[in-house]
Design a protein around this motif. Structure first.
Motif, PDB file in Angstrom:
ATOM      1  N   THR A  71       0.576   9.738   0.666  1.00 25.19           N
ATOM      2  CA  THR A  71      -0.207   8.670   1.295  1.00 25.19           C
ATOM      3  C   THR A  71       0.319   7.296   0.907  1.00 25.19           C
ATOM      4  O   THR A  71       0.521   6.419   1.755  1.00 25.19           O
ATOM      5  CB  THR A  71      -1.689   8.784   0.895  1.00 25.19           C
ATOM      6  OG1 THR A  71      -2.200  10.043   1.337  1.00 25.19           O
ATOM      7  CG2 THR A  71      -2.512   7.658   1.504  1.00 25.19           C
ATOM      8  N   VAL A  72       0.565   7.124  -0.401  1.00 29.17           N
ATOM      9  CA  VAL A  72       1.058   5.835  -0.884  1.00 29.17           C
ATOM     10  C   VAL A  72       2.442   5.546  -0.311  1.00 29.17           C
ATOM     11  O   VAL A  72       2.733   4.429   0.121  1.00 29.17           O
ATOM     12  CB  VAL A  72       1.092   5.826  -2.423  1.00 29.17           C
ATOM     13  CG1 VAL A  72       1.775   4.567  -2.930  1.00 29.17           C
ATOM     14  CG2 VAL A  72      -0.318   5.916  -2.983  1.00 29.17           C
ATOM     15  N   LEU A  75       2.100   4.524   3.343  1.00 29.74           N
ATOM     16  CA  LEU A  75       1.589   3.160   3.502  1.00 29.74           C
ATOM     17  C   LEU A  75       2.656   2.123   3.163  1.00 29.74           C
ATOM     18  O   LEU A  75       2.723   1.059   3.772  1.00 29.74           O
ATOM     19  CB  LEU A  75       0.358   2.953   2.614  1.00 29.74           C
ATOM     20  CG  LEU A  75      -0.889   3.754   2.992  1.00 29.74           C
ATOM     21  CD1 LEU A  75      -2.000   3.526   1.978  1.00 29.74           C
ATOM     22  CD2 LEU A  75      -1.378   3.373   4.390  1.00 29.74           C
ATOM     23  N   TRP A  80       2.212  -2.285   4.098  1.00 34.04           N
ATOM     24  CA  TRP A  80       0.957  -2.658   3.462  1.00 34.04           C
ATOM     25  C   TRP A  80       1.235  -3.473   2.199  1.00 34.04           C
ATOM     26  O   TRP A  80       2.267  -3.320   1.562  1.00 34.04           O
ATOM     27  CB  TRP A  80       0.157  -1.411   3.095  1.00 34.04           C
ATOM     28  CG  TRP A  80      -0.537  -0.768   4.259  1.00 34.04           C
ATOM     29  CD1 TRP A  80       0.030  -0.362   5.428  1.00 34.04           C
ATOM     30  CD2 TRP A  80      -1.917  -0.441   4.361  1.00 34.04           C
ATOM     31  NE1 TRP A  80      -0.906   0.203   6.261  1.00 34.04           N
ATOM     32  CE2 TRP A  80      -2.121   0.176   5.620  1.00 34.04           C
ATOM     33  CE3 TRP A  80      -3.006  -0.584   3.515  1.00 34.04           C
ATOM     34  CZ2 TRP A  80      -3.360   0.621   6.043  1.00 34.04           C
ATOM     35  CZ3 TRP A  80      -4.252  -0.126   3.928  1.00 34.04           C
ATOM     36  CH2 TRP A  80      -4.420   0.454   5.195  1.00 34.04           C
ATOM     37  N   MET A  82       1.215  -3.584  -1.208  1.00 30.82           N
ATOM     38  CA  MET A  82       1.096  -2.418  -2.062  1.00 30.82           C
ATOM     39  C   MET A  82       0.399  -2.700  -3.385  1.00 30.82           C
ATOM     40  O   MET A  82      -0.199  -1.798  -3.969  1.00 30.82           O
ATOM     41  CB  MET A  82       2.480  -1.823  -2.318  1.00 30.82           C
ATOM     42  CG  MET A  82       3.084  -1.160  -1.078  1.00 30.82           C
ATOM     43  SD  MET A  82       1.916  -0.091  -0.166  1.00 30.82           S
ATOM     44  CE  MET A  82       1.561   1.162  -1.389  1.00 30.82           C
ATOM     45  N   ASP A  83       0.442  -3.928  -3.895  1.00 26.77           N
ATOM     46  CA  ASP A  83      -0.251  -4.169  -5.156  1.00 26.77           C
ATOM     47  C   ASP A  83      -1.757  -3.961  -4.992  1.00 26.77           C
ATOM     48  O   ASP A  83      -2.402  -3.278  -5.794  1.00 26.77           O
ATOM     49  CB  ASP A  83       0.059  -5.577  -5.675  1.00 26.77           C
ATOM     50  CG  ASP A  83      -0.246  -6.660  -4.649  1.00 26.77           C
ATOM     51  OD1 ASP A  83      -0.427  -6.327  -3.458  1.00 26.77           O
ATOM     52  OD2 ASP A  83      -0.309  -7.838  -5.055  1.00 26.77           O
ATOM     53  N   THR A  84      -2.324  -4.513  -3.904  1.00 27.50           N
ATOM     54  CA  THR A  84      -3.750  -4.338  -3.646  1.00 27.50           C
ATOM     55  C   THR A  84      -4.070  -2.906  -3.248  1.00 27.50           C
ATOM     56  O   THR A  84      -5.045  -2.306  -3.745  1.00 27.50           O
ATOM     57  CB  THR A  84      -4.207  -5.290  -2.528  1.00 27.50           C
ATOM     58  OG1 THR A  84      -3.911  -6.633  -2.909  1.00 27.50           O
ATOM     59  CG2 THR A  84      -5.702  -5.147  -2.275  1.00 27.50           C
ATOM     60  N   THR A  85      -3.266  -2.336  -2.366  1.00 28.45           N
ATOM     61  CA  THR A  85      -3.511  -0.972  -1.889  1.00 28.45           C
ATOM     62  C   THR A  85      -3.469   0.032  -3.027  1.00 28.45           C
ATOM     63  O   THR A  85      -4.334   0.915  -3.138  1.00 28.45           O
ATOM     64  CB  THR A  85      -2.467  -0.584  -0.817  1.00 28.45           C
ATOM     65  OG1 THR A  85      -2.519  -1.530   0.246  1.00 28.45           O
ATOM     66  CG2 THR A  85      -2.745   0.807  -0.279  1.00 28.45           C
ATOM     67  N   LEU A  86      -2.465  -0.092  -3.892  1.00 21.52           N
ATOM     68  CA  LEU A  86      -2.344   0.827  -5.022  1.00 21.52           C
ATOM     69  C   LEU A  86      -3.509   0.661  -5.991  1.00 21.52           C
ATOM     70  O   LEU A  86      -4.008   1.639  -6.560  1.00 21.52           O
ATOM     71  CB  LEU A  86      -1.021   0.613  -5.743  1.00 21.52           C
ATOM     72  CG  LEU A  86       0.216   1.176  -5.037  1.00 21.52           C
ATOM     73  CD1 LEU A  86       1.486   0.721  -5.745  1.00 21.52           C
ATOM     74  CD2 LEU A  86       0.168   2.688  -4.988  1.00 21.52           C
ATOM     75  N   VAL A  88      -6.571  -0.259  -5.233  1.00 27.05           N
ATOM     76  CA  VAL A  88      -7.735   0.373  -4.612  1.00 27.05           C
ATOM     77  C   VAL A  88      -7.635   1.893  -4.693  1.00 27.05           C
ATOM     78  O   VAL A  88      -8.581   2.588  -5.098  1.00 27.05           O
ATOM     79  CB  VAL A  88      -7.873  -0.084  -3.148  1.00 27.05           C
ATOM     80  CG1 VAL A  88      -8.944   0.738  -2.430  1.00 27.05           C
ATOM     81  CG2 VAL A  88      -8.207  -1.565  -3.077  1.00 27.05           C
ATOM     82  N   LEU A  89      -6.481   2.448  -4.307  1.00 23.83           N
ATOM     83  CA  LEU A  89      -6.315   3.899  -4.302  1.00 23.83           C
ATOM     84  C   LEU A  89      -6.387   4.488  -5.707  1.00 23.83           C
ATOM     85  O   LEU A  89      -6.998   5.537  -5.927  1.00 23.83           O
ATOM     86  CB  LEU A  89      -4.970   4.264  -3.656  1.00 23.83           C
ATOM     87  CG  LEU A  89      -4.859   4.057  -2.147  1.00 23.83           C
ATOM     88  CD1 LEU A  89      -3.442   4.353  -1.680  1.00 23.83           C
ATOM     89  CD2 LEU A  89      -5.857   4.948  -1.410  1.00 23.83           C
ATOM     90  N   SER A  92     -10.063   4.168  -7.053  1.00 23.59           N
ATOM     91  CA  SER A  92     -10.955   4.970  -6.210  1.00 23.59           C
ATOM     92  C   SER A  92     -10.741   6.462  -6.448  1.00 23.59           C
ATOM     93  O   SER A  92     -11.707   7.233  -6.530  1.00 23.59           O
ATOM     94  CB  SER A  92     -10.719   4.638  -4.734  1.00 23.59           C
ATOM     95  OG  SER A  92     -11.026   3.294  -4.458  1.00 23.59           O
TER      96      SER A  92
END
Length: 263
Positions: A71-72, A75, A80, A82-86, A88-89, A92
């Motif tokens: 998934t990462v 993305l 995306w 990636m600093d924010t996305t990672l 969050v993921l 979470s």
């Protein structure tokens, strides 16, 4: 019996080091530290799902770690942030995993084992799977070494050389998921990324090339395991975190000694 426990723990840590050493170098070179955190944190959710479906825990953690890593990686290719996305993921996945584990009282009572590991509890069967998993990862990285290195240094150069950077990224994703699955019981979900990053970062102080850095990372990782286990026995501290403390100590000493000379 006590000596047998320490011997198995040392062998397990040494086997894991064969994979975390070179893989940790690529994590540093590609700035994938948070990527490793997200994959490792998802392993807790894999524990809960494996128990819910009556599957081996290693299989559950491997499947979920692969899903998170894929998934990462997917993305990342879509642009995306990636600093924010990672972030969050990663958090979470850990939160979902802890909530899911709370439905299993037997696991909840041993939650610290999954979070921080218990390398002294490794059995002979665990030792076999650790060496098989780590050996496969080490063999995969050795087989794809030059391609992985080229894709890491310059993706455009890799493409012009006939390589597929996305395929090489997938190789690292698979390797990372396997390492997470086999390392969970040893150092726990919260410390797997540290086992990848700290020995490789320490090796960077001494190495002059990528191959030397990978080999030194393995050596430093093994030394950290031995010193960490001795610290744990001497001070009666948790074994998994003690290994990371030993690795951090080696990094600090090497940084003080060799960092100044390079600066």
């Amino acid at each position: 019996m006590f000596d047998d426990l320490v011997t198995r723990a040392t062998l397990a840590g040494a086997g894991l080091s064969l994979a975390t050493g070179p893989l940790g170098c690529f994590v540093i070179w590609r700035r994938m530290a948070y990527f490793g955190d997200a994959t490792a944190h998802a392993a807790i959710l894999g524990v809960a799902l494996a128990l819910a479906m009556d599957l081996p825990v290693t299989l559950g953690t491997l499947v979920v770690a692969l899903a998170m890593a894929a998934t990462v990686a997917g993305l990342a290719t879509r642009g995306w942030a990636m600093d924010t996305t990672l972030g969050v993921l990663s958090h979470s996945a850990l939160a979902f995993g802890l909530v899911a584990v709370s439905y299993f009282p037997t696991v909840r009572s041993d939650l610290s084992v999954w979070l921080f590991g218990d390398i002294l509890a490794v059995g002979r069967g665990d030792l076999m799977w650790i060496w098989i998993g780590a050996g496969l990862v080490a063999a995969l990285i050795a087989w794809r070494w030059q391609a992985l290195l080229t894709a890491t240094l310059n993706e455009d150069l890799a493409q012009s050389s006939g390589l597929n950077p996305a395929r090489e990224r997938l190789v690292l994703v698979i390797a990372l998921a396997v390492v997470v699955a086999v390392a969970l019981k040893l150092v726990g979900a919260l410390l797997i990324a540290a086992m990848l990053i700290i020995p490789a970062a320490a090796a960077r102080w001494l190495s002059r090339g990528p191959e030397a850095m990978a080999l030194l990372a393995v050596l430093i990782s093994v030394i950290s395991v031995v010193l960490g286990l001795q610290l744990s026995l001497w001070q009666d501290t948790p074994a998994g975190p003690s290994v990371i403390v030993a690795a951090a100590g080696i990094f600090a000493v090497l940084g003080l000694v060799f960092g100044r000379s390079r600066g």
